[in-house]
Design a protein around this motif. Structure first.
Motif, PDB file in Angstrom:
ATOM      1  N   ILE A  66       0.718  -1.155  -0.100  1.00 41.69           N
ATOM      2  CA  ILE A  66      -0.013  -0.012  -0.008  1.00 41.69           C
ATOM      3  C   ILE A  66       0.854   1.145  -0.015  1.00 41.69           C
ATOM      4  CG2 ILE A  66      -1.949   1.227   1.214  1.00 41.69           C
ATOM      5  CD1 ILE A  66      -2.684  -1.684   0.172  1.00 41.69           C
ATOM      6  N   TYR A  67       0.697   2.192  -0.875  1.00 37.75           N
ATOM      7  CA  TYR A  67       1.361   3.499  -0.878  1.00 37.75           C
ATOM      8  C   TYR A  67       0.334   4.424  -1.004  1.00 37.75           C
ATOM      9  CZ  TYR A  67       4.139   7.201  -2.390  1.00 37.75           C
ATOM     10  OH  TYR A  67       5.172   8.444  -2.625  1.00 37.75           O
ATOM     11  N   GLU A  68       0.019   5.484  -0.257  1.00 32.52           N
ATOM     12  CA  GLU A  68      -0.966   6.656  -0.082  1.00 32.52           C
ATOM     13  C   GLU A  68      -2.367   6.059  -0.446  1.00 32.52           C
ATOM     14  OE1 GLU A  68       0.489   9.514  -3.062  1.00 32.52           O
ATOM     15  OE2 GLU A  68       1.978  10.095  -1.558  1.00 32.52           O
ATOM     16  N   GLY A  69      -2.695   4.953   0.242  1.00 34.99           N
ATOM     17  CA  GLY A  69      -4.093   4.553   0.158  1.00 34.99           C
ATOM     18  C   GLY A  69      -4.385   3.636  -1.096  1.00 34.99           C
ATOM     19  N   GLN A  70      -3.327   3.359  -2.067  1.00 34.52           N
ATOM     20  CA  GLN A  70      -3.530   2.700  -3.047  1.00 34.52           C
ATOM     21  C   GLN A  70      -2.686   1.330  -3.156  1.00 34.52           C
ATOM     22  OE1 GLN A  70      -2.525   4.694  -6.957  1.00 34.52           O
ATOM     23  NE2 GLN A  70      -3.025   3.106  -8.102  1.00 34.52           N
ATOM     24  N   VAL A  71      -3.409   0.236  -3.767  1.00 34.49           N
ATOM     25  CA  VAL A  71      -2.805  -1.046  -3.678  1.00 34.49           C
ATOM     26  C   VAL A  71      -1.868  -1.311  -4.944  1.00 34.49           C
ATOM     27  CG1 VAL A  71      -3.107  -3.526  -3.817  1.00 34.49           C
ATOM     28  CG2 VAL A  71      -4.921  -2.171  -2.593  1.00 34.49           C
ATOM     29  N   GLY A  72      -0.705  -1.863  -4.453  1.00 36.02           N
ATOM     30  CA  GLY A  72       0.171  -1.784  -5.642  1.00 36.02           C
ATOM     31  C   GLY A  72       0.907  -3.024  -5.567  1.00 36.02           C
ATOM     32  N   TYR A  73       2.473  -2.928  -6.133  1.00 37.98           N
ATOM     33  CA  TYR A  73       3.517  -3.833  -5.889  1.00 37.98           C
ATOM     34  C   TYR A  73       4.857  -3.141  -5.785  1.00 37.98           C
ATOM     35  CZ  TYR A  73       0.351  -7.052  -8.409  1.00 37.98           C
ATOM     36  OH  TYR A  73      -0.800  -7.911  -8.973  1.00 37.98           O
ATOM     37  N   GLU A  74       5.614  -4.040  -4.873  1.00 38.31           N
ATOM     38  CA  GLU A  74       6.974  -3.381  -4.893  1.00 38.31           C
ATOM     39  C   GLU A  74       8.138  -4.054  -5.795  1.00 38.31           C
ATOM     40  OE1 GLU A  74       8.503  -2.331  -1.283  1.00 38.31           O
ATOM     41  OE2 GLU A  74       6.643  -2.049  -0.224  1.00 38.31           O
ATOM     42  N   VAL A  75       8.766  -3.535  -6.732  1.00 33.83           N
ATOM     43  CA  VAL A  75       9.539  -4.243  -7.550  1.00 33.83           C
ATOM     44  C   VAL A  75      10.641  -4.564  -7.057  1.00 33.83           C
ATOM     45  CG1 VAL A  75      10.536  -4.182 -10.044  1.00 33.83           C
ATOM     46  CG2 VAL A  75       8.281  -2.932  -9.459  1.00 33.83           C
ATOM     47  N   LEU A  76      11.124  -6.018  -7.303  1.00 37.78           N
ATOM     48  CA  LEU A  76      12.268  -6.498  -6.616  1.00 37.78           C
ATOM     49  C   LEU A  76      12.944  -7.123  -7.850  1.00 37.78           C
ATOM     50  CD1 LEU A  76      10.868  -8.376  -3.330  1.00 37.78           C
ATOM     51  CD2 LEU A  76      11.542  -6.002  -3.676  1.00 37.78           C
ATOM     52  N   ALA A  77      14.314  -7.111  -7.641  1.00 33.62           N
ATOM     53  CA  ALA A  77      15.273  -7.884  -8.621  1.00 33.62           C
ATOM     54  C   ALA A  77      16.401  -8.320  -7.776  1.00 33.62           C
ATOM     55  CB  ALA A  77      15.492  -6.667  -9.905  1.00 33.62           C
ATOM     56  N   VAL A  78      17.122  -9.073  -8.453  1.00 29.15           N
ATOM     57  CA  VAL A  78      18.566  -9.634  -8.253  1.00 29.15           C
ATOM     58  C   VAL A  78      19.560  -8.751  -8.705  1.00 29.15           C
ATOM     59  CG1 VAL A  78      20.067 -11.501  -8.011  1.00 29.15           C
ATOM     60  CG2 VAL A  78      17.627 -11.995  -7.845  1.00 29.15           C
ATOM     61  N   LEU A  79      20.236  -8.253  -7.994  1.00 26.43           N
ATOM     62  CA  LEU A  79      21.533  -7.401  -8.410  1.00 26.43           C
ATOM     63  C   LEU A  79      22.649  -8.579  -8.490  1.00 26.43           C
ATOM     64  CD1 LEU A  79      22.624  -4.799  -9.497  1.00 26.43           C
ATOM     65  CD2 LEU A  79      23.423  -4.145  -7.169  1.00 26.43           C
ATOM     66  N   MET A  80      23.535  -8.733  -9.383  1.00 21.54           N
ATOM     67  CA  MET A  80      24.668  -9.622  -9.698  1.00 21.54           C
ATOM     68  C   MET A  80      25.963  -8.739  -9.442  1.00 21.54           C
ATOM     69  SD  MET A  80      23.290 -11.926 -12.656  1.00 21.54           S
ATOM     70  CE  MET A  80      22.701 -10.617 -13.743  1.00 21.54           C
ATOM     71  N   THR A  81      26.491  -9.042  -8.197  1.00 15.29           N
ATOM     72  CA  THR A  81      27.759  -8.166  -8.008  1.00 15.29           C
ATOM     73  C   THR A  81      28.925  -9.154  -7.874  1.00 15.29           C
ATOM     74  OG1 THR A  81      27.841  -8.236  -5.620  1.00 15.29           O
ATOM     75  CG2 THR A  81      26.292  -6.859  -6.678  1.00 15.29           C
ATOM     76  N   SER A  82      30.110  -8.762  -7.727  1.00 20.20           N
ATOM     77  CA  SER A  82      31.572  -9.367  -7.271  1.00 20.20           C
ATOM     78  C   SER A  82      31.211 -10.250  -6.142  1.00 20.20           C
ATOM     79  CB  SER A  82      32.578  -8.642  -7.591  1.00 20.20           C
ATOM     80  OG  SER A  82      32.670  -7.332  -6.558  1.00 20.20           O
ATOM     81  N   GLU A  83      30.650  -9.616  -5.044  1.00 18.65           N
ATOM     82  CA  GLU A  83      30.366 -10.146  -3.728  1.00 18.65           C
ATOM     83  C   GLU A  83      29.493 -10.951  -3.460  1.00 18.65           C
ATOM     84  OE1 GLU A  83      32.712  -9.434  -1.440  1.00 18.65           O
ATOM     85  OE2 GLU A  83      33.918  -7.935  -2.545  1.00 18.65           O
ATOM     86  N   GLY A  84      28.329 -11.309  -4.564  1.00 15.94           N
ATOM     87  CA  GLY A  84      27.239 -12.176  -4.510  1.00 15.94           C
ATOM     88  C   GLY A  84      25.908 -11.511  -5.007  1.00 15.94           C
ATOM     89  N   ASN A  85      24.815 -12.232  -4.921  1.00 24.03           N
ATOM     90  CA  ASN A  85      23.705 -11.674  -5.547  1.00 24.03           C
ATOM     91  C   ASN A  85      22.907 -11.201  -4.421  1.00 24.03           C
ATOM     92  OD1 ASN A  85      24.214 -12.911  -8.316  1.00 24.03           O
ATOM     93  ND2 ASN A  85      23.952 -15.271  -7.113  1.00 24.03           N
ATOM     94  N   LEU A  86      22.451  -9.976  -4.578  1.00 26.18           N
ATOM     95  CA  LEU A  86      21.874  -8.957  -3.770  1.00 26.18           C
ATOM     96  C   LEU A  86      20.591  -8.817  -4.281  1.00 26.18           C
ATOM     97  CD1 LEU A  86      22.006  -7.345  -1.146  1.00 26.18           C
ATOM     98  CD2 LEU A  86      22.839  -5.647  -2.456  1.00 26.18           C
ATOM     99  N   LEU A  87      19.428  -9.153  -3.275  1.00 26.09           N
ATOM    100  CA  LEU A  87      17.980  -8.608  -3.632  1.00 26.09           C
ATOM    101  C   LEU A  87      17.875  -7.254  -3.414  1.00 26.09           C
ATOM    102  CD1 LEU A  87      15.081  -9.930  -4.466  1.00 26.09           C
ATOM    103  CD2 LEU A  87      14.696  -9.868  -1.885  1.00 26.09           C
ATOM    104  N   VAL A  88      17.228  -6.328  -4.357  1.00 25.91           N
ATOM    105  CA  VAL A  88      17.189  -5.177  -4.214  1.00 25.91           C
ATOM    106  C   VAL A  88      15.723  -4.881  -4.327  1.00 25.91           C
ATOM    107  CG1 VAL A  88      19.337  -4.562  -5.195  1.00 25.91           C
ATOM    108  CG2 VAL A  88      17.638  -4.514  -6.638  1.00 25.91           C
ATOM    109  N   ASN A  89      15.257  -3.691  -3.791  1.00 22.91           N
ATOM    110  CA  ASN A  89      13.969  -3.145  -3.843  1.00 22.91           C
ATOM    111  C   ASN A  89      14.016  -2.007  -4.606  1.00 22.91           C
ATOM    112  OD1 ASN A  89      11.455  -2.038  -3.340  1.00 22.91           O
ATOM    113  ND2 ASN A  89      10.817  -2.909  -1.585  1.00 22.91           N
ATOM    114  N   LEU A  90      13.299  -1.826  -5.963  1.00 22.09           N
ATOM    115  CA  LEU A  90      13.459  -0.739  -6.712  1.00 22.09           C
ATOM    116  C   LEU A  90      12.421   0.219  -6.584  1.00 22.09           C
ATOM    117  CD1 LEU A  90      14.573  -2.764  -9.914  1.00 22.09           C
ATOM    118  CD2 LEU A  90      16.016  -1.347  -8.496  1.00 22.09           C
TER     119      LEU A  90
END
Length: 219
Positions: A66-90
């Motif tokens: 929920i954002y400002e009373g509206q239903v939606g989604y948070e967009v997540l993706a995997v960031l591939m780095t030299s230290e490992g794979n990191l989940l990021v919330n965009l």
């Protein structure tokens, strides 16, 4: 009710300590992944700068946000780095009109440098299913359970996530709240529970007095 009042006071104290931690850590410089991985303490709320490439083929949509009373989604993706794979919330994006439809998600290509705050997703035991039956991408999930996401994506993930600060760069809104309920609300709930406990005690005493008085009158 008295126990619940003291429990709310305890939660308020925890929230105050967390707020102090957030304020202190937000004043620090951005850490790198290698620096962060060397820390043994609680790493939540540390500013983090990381460089890598996003997995463009398999974005995730965190459902019922929920954002400002509206239903939606948070967009997540995997960031591939030299230290490992990191989940990021965009960031947050609104849900389409119909439940069967999913929002269009386009992730940037190439090497990216992202800045944000370290979070540690917590699994909700009340949520039994983490993904829908659809096998298309982006895929809808119910919570960012890192262990289940590793199985779904067939990759190893670092034991924390990154909440991107500048979500507008991706066309999304920043829906991140490190503390959902502030300490003041817990204090308010504590007062309510103590008030209910006092009211019950008064009712009990009055009822006991009337009962005793009735027996005396009968005698």
């Amino acid at each position: 009710m008295t126990w619940l009042g003291f429990w709310q006071l305890d939660r308020a104290e925890q929230k105050q300590q967390r707020a102090k931690q957030i304020e202190h850590r937000q004043q620090q410089r951005y850490s790198s992944l290698s620096e962060l991985l060397r820390l043994d303490s609680d790493i939540r709320d540390f500013p983090l700068q990381v460089t890598g490439r996003l997995d463009q083929e398999r974005p995730l949509l965190w459902d019922n946000r929920i954002y400002e009373g509206q239903v939606g989604y948070e967009v997540l993706a995997v960031l591939m780095t030299s230290e490992g794979n990191l989940l990021v919330n965009l960031g947050w994006t609104p849900a389409p009109k119909y439940r069967s439809a999913l929002p269009d998600v386009e992730l940037p290509d190439g090497l990216l440098t992202l800045q944000g705050v370290v979070t540690q997703p917590q699994s909700n035991p009340m949520i039994r299913e983490n993904e829908t039956l659809n096998r298309q991408w982006p895929r809808r999930i119910q919570q960012p359970d890192l262990e289940k996401l590793e199985s779904m994506l067939s990759v190893s993930l670092l034991p924390f996530a990154l909440q991107v600060s500048d979500t507008s760069a991706f066309g999304y809104s920043n829906n991140w709240k490190p503390v959902v309920m502030p300490a003041q609300k817990h204090y308010g709930y504590a007062v309510q529970w103590f008030g209910l406990a006092l009211a019950c005690m008064v009712i009990f005493v009055v009822a006991l007095y009337k009962k005793k008085k009735g027996k005396v009158d009968e005698a």
